[in-house]
Each structure stands twice: as structure tokens, then as C-alpha cells.
Design an enzyme around this catalytic site. Structure first.
Site, PDB file in Angstrom:
ATOM      1  CG  ASP A   1      17.667  39.239  30.146  1.00  0.00           C
ATOM      2  OD1 ASP A   1      18.240  38.732  31.157  1.00  0.00           O
ATOM      3  OD2 ASP A   1      17.161  38.220  29.392  1.00  0.00           O
TER       4      ASP A   1
ATOM      5  CG  ASP B   1      14.658  36.405  26.042  1.00  0.00           C
ATOM      6  OD1 ASP B   1      15.094  36.306  27.453  1.00  0.00           O
ATOM      7  OD2 ASP B   1      15.409  35.723  25.319  1.00  0.00           O
TER       8      ASP B   1
ATOM      9  CG  ASP C   1      13.901  38.476  31.791  1.00  0.00           C
ATOM     10  OD1 ASP C   1      14.661  38.576  32.670  1.00  0.00           O
ATOM     11  OD2 ASP C   1      13.965  37.896  30.831  1.00  0.00           O
TER      12      ASP C   1
END
Length: 782
Positions: free
Chosen positions: A299, A536, A540
């Protein structure tokens, strides 16, 4: 646009009616397993059942010293229970919506209520900084909402009457009245939380291999045990207790119980080591999984970038002084009483600079409608900064080339001078462009180095983000992600086939929804990849849960941290190579040590079958197997398993272990058969002396395997060999009564010397030949 209406709260009767129907905002998510379930599932296992039954048979004989093998079983069970209860407690803390109170309109009055007291159709008041407690619809007012935790989109979303508010998101600006439409498990955040809380089976090749061995043994152990007992007791006349003990010895030897304990211990040591590097391991076997990963999904925000914005460049329009542009940008940013991330980045950029700062007499704050902010200053100057298209309109064409040049990998804001603002806060006069400021995500200083490490290790990298794909591509290119210039807008990927095709071809994905992130991971796993995912945010969470190994930053959302298997406490992606290195050390050393256990398993299985057809009693007692296991298997395996080892993992765990076990097992089986044949028929010695020779020669062969596994020798490995030999000799002499070791006769000494020399030659020849074949086999698989 939906017409604004005067909000009406529920009456006490209406609240009672909805409460009776169960329309209350309680946490109805999927619950994790209870402590009782965890204890039961770790205790009532096939592995424990087999050993418990064997222990009962030993108990019947009254030979309690032969029950020592149960100590390992108890330790295995306790480690499993403790680890799973710890994991359960972490997962139970998973809550996307923070625990707080909400301002609710009840019976015409505004009251503060706990979130779990909200009911469907309640009207709640939300202001700047509030987290939305339940899915709702705006009925009055407008606000800017930060949905990045849920969607990954960093851009604020304007909400007006009739628009939906998703639970788990935050109000960045404005005040609204909203009507609750979903409660409890119906909420968007609750659905994500519920799926994340689902118990997920551990994907571990080592665990799967050990379970496979146990399942295979379970099919044959009791039928083979019955045949072996019947053969010894009824056909050869062996006394009942003696036949039981020798049979149990054969069956216990088939089960690599010490290997399971060793695996748990080695991984637990890895957890302690990683903790010193500020890496929190929340699931033991993820260390192994990460070391085997071939695809890493990253990410952008929080992983490659820090989550903060920074100024990349400040460029004046030709003919405009740099000092004037610097002063104007710094002054507008400092004038904002509630600066957003962009304004904060500008303030920090000019904090140590010489740019003068003007005092503002009037401020027009940033709005998602206008896309700009501005201020009137005491010297009479008026400046605005924001999106060039919204400030200049068609006149932007005159400076578009300069803006486009800066916008390749950054967000660009235009600075313009205007005549002033009207009462509504709109621009008065024709804006005059003065310059541009380019702002981008702050890239972690160690990101490029870490990306390079994974590229060198042959790990395929995928950057998956909810942000604009062009922005993601630019950042991925800067840190060295391969094929970063080819990117995909996930909004164009409609079907699972679209996702499966794109994930193989591209490395950068933008505008990715939470469900799509999970779909990407599923598509990669379907193609046989071992996938790690970093993230985070709440957006996600589903992908982190699906991945074979999940990694979260400590500064991220609670949801991401709680569901992840690894948490980087210092929020530094650079710690990942340490985790991979620790995984390699653990797995490579386990593979080396596990071969010691598999020699005993293969030996016991083969002898159990062979002795069903031979006229002799099985030559081991359980306590004698404990002597062999302690000094030639247990102690050396633990020492070797904790040594440094950074080699890449090659081949499959079970195959690697069995290959190294075969030479020792063959030599041990042949030696024991020769000892029985010569001992009974030539030397005319009794069962106790035959058993003594078998135990010590098996220990000798174990020492030969330790020698091969210890090459090249180090001081620790040399000391280990001395302890192994010394401990075995000590057990055979001073503790001979405990382990059933009889004094040597002259004939036994001669036979031992001949077989020890012969097995040494045969073992090294077999080991060398099989090692060469296995090396060629692994090379052919690359």
C-alpha cells in the site's frame, strides 16, 4: 439536490419500538473462538490422542519411567494454547469505530448516548473531528468527510442533504444532522470488521508437513501396533508387559513429537529477536510464510510514503520574483486556523526559510466546492492558492505547460493575486497567476533500499492504492518498483477475470476499493503465488486478512494493526528484510535439524513392519528411545536450529528433510537387523544385551548425521559433538539402570566396533550420493 428538512428526533415510544425489534447499534460482528474452544481444540487433537493412548498402555505396565515422552506432548499443547489465546485477545480488540458517545436528538432534546444505544432512524449531530458511528444520511447541513480509512482515497468528500455517511469515516469540516439508516452488523465498518475477525487457518508448509506425517502415522500406527504385539506376545511368548513396552516404543518412535516442539520453540525465539528490532509478531508461522513469499503487495500510504505531505518545488511564473511567491504561499498557509495536510506541508517548508509572512485581516478557508483558499493581508494585497482550473478557468491555458511539467508526480497548486472577495467569499476581479507549488507524499528515506532488496531476492512487487493511479505510478517509479510507468485505474476492472488478467500484467494500481484489494490477493493466490500484503488503513483490512502474510504499520488504523500478523512498531518498511532474514534462519535451520527427528520416525516405521515377520522381540523400550532422542536428536537439533543462516530457501520442507534422513535410517535399519541376527544366533546373548547394542549403535549413527550437518565445523558445533558423545556415554554408564543398558561382553565389543566402522563408511557414501542428486534436482526446478 435533496431539499434540506428540519431534523426530527425519535420519541421514547419510537425508540422502545425499534429496540424491541432489535434495531439497535450493538456490535453484532462475528465473535472469535472462546478460550474454552481454544483449549479444547489444542488438547483434543489426533496427535495428543495417539500419545495419550500409548501412555495409558505404558501406565498399565507400571513402568512409569517409560512415560517421559508425554512431557514433550504437554509442552506442545501449552505453547499452542498460549499462542492462540494471545492472538484471540489481539483480534478481539479489533474495532473500526472508536468507542465514544454520540449527540442524539431524542424527544426534541439533544442528549449524549453511548454508540450501542443508537437505534435505526435516530437523528445525530456530527461536527468537525467526529467519527461517524453508524451509516447515516445527511438531513441538514454540509460537511467534508475523510473516508481514507475505508476507501483509501485521500481526497475529502463533500456531503450534502441526501448523501450517505459511512461508519468509520471522519468529518474534516462542517456540521451536519444525519439520520441513522444502518445499525449493528448492517454498518459498512461492521461488515469489514466481521470478515476480518473470521478465524483463518494458518498457511504454513512446515505445519502442513508435520500434520501430514501425523495423519499418515495415525492410519497405520494402531493396526501395526496390534500386529507387532500379537507377534511378540502370542507367537514368541514375550511376557505381556514386555511386549506392551516394546510395542509402545516402536509406535512412539514413529511420531516426531519433538520436532513439533522444536518448531514452536525456534519460531518463538525468532519472535523475541524481531521484537528487539521493533517488529511485533502476532502469529508464529507468519515468519516462515514471509520467508517463502514470491509476491509482495504494497500500500502506498504508510508503507512507501510516511503519510505526510511535503513541498517538492516552488516555481514562480516568468517575471515574478521568487521572494514574492514564497511570501504569498507562506502567508496564506499560516493564515489558515484549521490547516489541512497541504497547508501544514507549506507551513513546515517555509518554517526555516527567510520568507516574510504577512498578517491576514480576512481569511477565506479552503472549500471542496471552490477548491482554493485565500486571504486579505494588512498591506492590502490579496492572494489565493488552489486548483488552477478553478481559479483561472480557461485562462489557465497561458501557464498550463509550466503546471503540467510540475504535475508529473505531484499535486500542483496555483498562486494568484486578486482584487478581493465579495460577501460570499468569491473572487473579485481577474486573477493574476504568480506561481506554482508542487506537493507530494513524503517518501520514506529507506523505501528505495528496501524495494531494491526484494527485487534482488526475486520477489514480484505490486503497489495497490486507493489514490490516483498517476500519483501512485510516480511514487512507485521513484523508489524503483519495476514497470511502475504502466499503471491501471482499478475502476476499469469490473469482473474477476479483469482483475486476474491485470494483476499478472501490471505492477501499479490506483483507485482500488477495499474489496478489490482482497480480490487482487485472491487472484494471485489462485495462480500459486505466496502473497504478502502491507497496509495501514481499514481499507486494507480485508486484503491483509486474505494474504498469506500480512504486515501493518503501528501508526496505522487499529483495524489494520489488529488483523495483521506482523506490526512494524517504528513504522519503517526497512525492517522487512530483517523479518525475511529471520524467517530464512528459522526455516533453513529447522530443515537441517528436522532430519534428526525423521531418522527416528523412518527407523521406527520400518522396524515395526519388519519385526512383525521376524522371530525377535522389538529391540527398544520407550525410555531407551528417550536417551537417543535427548542426546542425538533433541539437544543437537535445538543448538543447530538457533544458528545464523541467511541462505535462500530452496525446495519444499518435507522433501528436504526426508532426503537428509534416508541415509541414517537405512544404516540404522541394516545395523539393527545384523545385531539381532548375530546377537541371538552367533553370540547367544539375551534380549537386554541385544537391545543395548541396538541403542548405542543407533546413537552412533545419529552422531554421524550430526557430523555431516555440522560441516563446516565451528567452535559451537565442535562443542556440541563433544556434549552429544559425552552425554550418551554418561547415560550408558552411570545411568545404565535407568535406560536399561547392560555391560559389554567381549563379543559385543567386537561386533560394535565392526558395525560402527561399517556404518560410518556406508553412511557417508549414501549421504554424499543423495546430497548430489538432491542438488541437481533443486537446480532443475529453478
Amino acid at each position: 439536490m435533496t431539499e434540506e428538512v428540519q431534523p426530527q428526533g425519535l420519541s421514547a415510544a419510537e425508540v422502545a419500538e425499534r429496540t424491541a425489534r432489535g434495531e439497535v447499534n450493538v456490535d453484532a460482528g462475528v465473535r472469535t473462538r472462546s478460550v474454552r474452544q481454544i483449549v479444547r481444540e489444542n488438547t483434543l487433537t489426533l496427535f495428543n490422542a495417539i500419545n495419550a493412548i500409548l501412555a495409558v498402555f505404558v501406565l498399565i505396565t507400571g513402568s512409569y519411567k517409560n512415560m517421559l515422552f508425554m512431557v514433550v506432548i504437554v509442552c506442545n499443547t501449552l505453547i499452542g494454547i498460549v499462542q492462540e489465546i494471545r492472538s484471540k485477545r489481539i483480534t478481539d480488540r479489533l474495532s473500526i469505530v472508536a468507542s465514544s458517545k454520540a449527540s442524539v436528538l431524542r424527544d426534541g432534546a439533544l442528549v449524549e448516548l453511548p454508540l450501542d444505544a443508537l437505534v435505526r432512524d435516530d437523528v445525530i449531530e456530527l461536527g468537525r473531528g467526529d467519527q461517524i458511528p453508524a451509516d447515516a444520511v445527511v438531513v441538514k447541513g454540509s460537511c467534508d468527510v475523510n473516508e481514507s480509512l475505508l476507501t483509501g482515497e485521500s481526497t475529502l468528500v463533500k456531503k450534502r442533504p441526501g448523501d450517505e455517511l459511512m461508519s468509520g469515516s471522519y468529518l474534516n469540516a462542517g456540521t451536519v444532522w444525519a439520520r441513522v439508516v444502518h445499525v449493528g452488523a448492517e454498518n459498512y465498518a461492521a461488515k469489514i470488521s466481521a470478515e476480518a475477525k473470521q478465524h483463518k487457518a494458518v498457511n504454513s508448509e512446515i505445519m502442513n508437513s508435520l500434520n501430514g506425517i501425523i495423519k499418515f502415522v495415525s492410519f497405520i500406527i494402531f493396526p501395526l501396533g496390534a500386529l507387532l504385539f500379537a507377534r511378540q506376545h502370542f507367537l514368541t511368548g514375550t511376557e505381556t508387559n514386555e511386549a506392551i513396552l516394546s510395542t509402545v516404543s516402536a509406535l512412539v518412535g514413529m511420531i516426531p513429537e519433538g520436532l513439533i516442539l522444536l518448531t514452536s520453540t525456534v519460531l518463538a525465539v525468532a519472535v523475541v529477536r524481531l521484537a528487539k528490532s521493533r517488529v511485533l509478531v502476532q502469529q508464529l508461522y507468519c515468519i516462515e510464510t514471509l520467508a517463502r513469499v514470491d509476491t509482495l503487495c504494497l500500500d502506498k500510504t504508510g508503507t512507501i510514503t510516511t503519510g505526510k505531505m511535503e513541498v517538492a518545488a516552488v516555481c514562480p511564473v516568468p517575471g515574478v520574483p521568487q521572494t514574492m511567491v514564497d511570501m504569498a504561499f507562506a502567508s496564506i498557509a499560516r493564515a489558515d486556523e484549521d490547516p489541512n495536510d497541504t497547508a501544514q506541508a507549506i507551513v513546515e517548508h517555509f518554517a526555516g526559510a527567510d520568507a516574510a509572512v504577512l498578517h491576514a485581516s480576512r481569511v477565506v478557508p479552503f472549500s471542496s466546492d471552490k477548491k482554493w483558499s485565500g486571504a486579505v493581508f494588512d498591506d492590502g494585497s490579496v492572494y489565493v492558492m488552489g486548483a488552477g482550473q478553478f481559479i483561472l478557468g480557461d485562462a489557465l491555458a497561458a501557464v498550463a505547460d509550466q503546471q503540467n511539467e510540475l504535475a508529473a508526480d505531484a499535486r500542483v497548486l496555483l498562486l494568484a493575486q486578486v482584487d478581493g472577495f465579495d460577501e460570499e467569499g468569491d473572487i473579485v476581479g481577474a486573477p493574476k497567476p504568480l506561481g506554482f507549488i508542487a506537493i507530494h507524499d513524503q517518501i520514506r528515506a529507506t523505501a528505495a533500499q528496501t524495494i531494491r532488496y526484494f527485487k534482488e531476492q526475486g520477489v514480484d512487487l505490486k503497489v495497490i492504492s486507493g489514490d490516483d493511479p498517476r500519483t501512485v505510478s510516480g511514487i512507485a517509479a521513484k523508489v524503483g518498483v519495476p514497470r511502475a510507468e504502466d499503471y491501471v485505474d482499478a475502476a476499469t476492472l469490473v469482473t474477476d477475470d479483469d482483475i486476474a488478467a491485470a494483476i499478472e500484467r501490471y505492477s501499479v494500481f490506483g483507485r482500488v476499493k477495499p474489496e478489490q484489494k482482497k480480490a487482487f490477493v485472491v487472484a494471485l493466490q489462485a495462480k500459486g503465488h505466496i502473497v504478502a500484503m502491507t497496509g495501514d488503513g481499514v481499507n486494507d483490512t480485508l486484503a491483509l486478512k486474505q494474504a498469506d502474510c500480512s504486515v501493518a504499520m503501528a501508526a496505522g488504523s487499529d483495524a489494520a494493526r489488529n488483523v495483521a500478523q506482523l506490526v512494524l512498531v517504528d513504522n519503517d518498511f526497512a525492517a522487512m528484510p530483517k523479518v525475511v532474514a529471520e524467517g530464512r534462519r528459522s526455516i533453513n535451520n529447522l530443515q537441517r535439524s528436522a532430519s534428526l527427528f525423521l531418522v527416528k520416525t523412518l527407523l521406527s516405521m520400518t522396524l515395526a513392519v519388519v519385526f512383525v515377520f521376524l522371530p525377535w522381540q522389538y529391540p527398544f523400550q520407550p525410555i531407551q528411545m528417550t536417551l537417543i532422542s535427548a542426546f542425538t536428536i533433541g539437544l543437537p537439533s535445538f543448538v543447530l536450529a538457533l544458528e545464523p543462516n541467511k541462505d535462500r530457501i530452496k525446495g519444499r520442507f518435507l522433501e528436504n528433510v526426508v532426503v537428509k534422513s534416508i541415509p541414517g535410517a537405512i544404516c540404522a535399519v541394516l545395523t539393527i537387523l545384523i545385531v539381532n541376527a548375530v546377537g541371538y544366533n552367533v553370540l547367544r546373548i539375551d534380549y537386554e544385551h541385544v537391545s543395548t547394542l541396538c541403542v548405542l549403535l543407533t546413537a552412533w549413527i545419529g552422531a554421524l548425521l550430526i557430523v555431516r550437518l555440522s560441516v563446516p565445523f565451528t567452535p559451537i558445533r565442535a562443542a556440541l559433538l563433544v556434549v552429544v558423545v559425552g552425554g550418551t556415554v554418561l547415560g550408558a554408564t552411570f545411568l545404565h539402570g535407568l535406560f536399561g543398558i547392560e555391560p559389554f561382553t567381549f563379543g559385543m565389543t567386537v561386533l560394535f566396533a565392526i558395525l560402527a566402522l561399517g556404518t560410518a563408511v556406508l553412511f557417508h557414501a549414501l549421504y554424499g550420493a543423495i546430497e548430489k542428486w538432491h542438488a541437481r534436482h533443486l537446480a532443475s526446478m529453478v
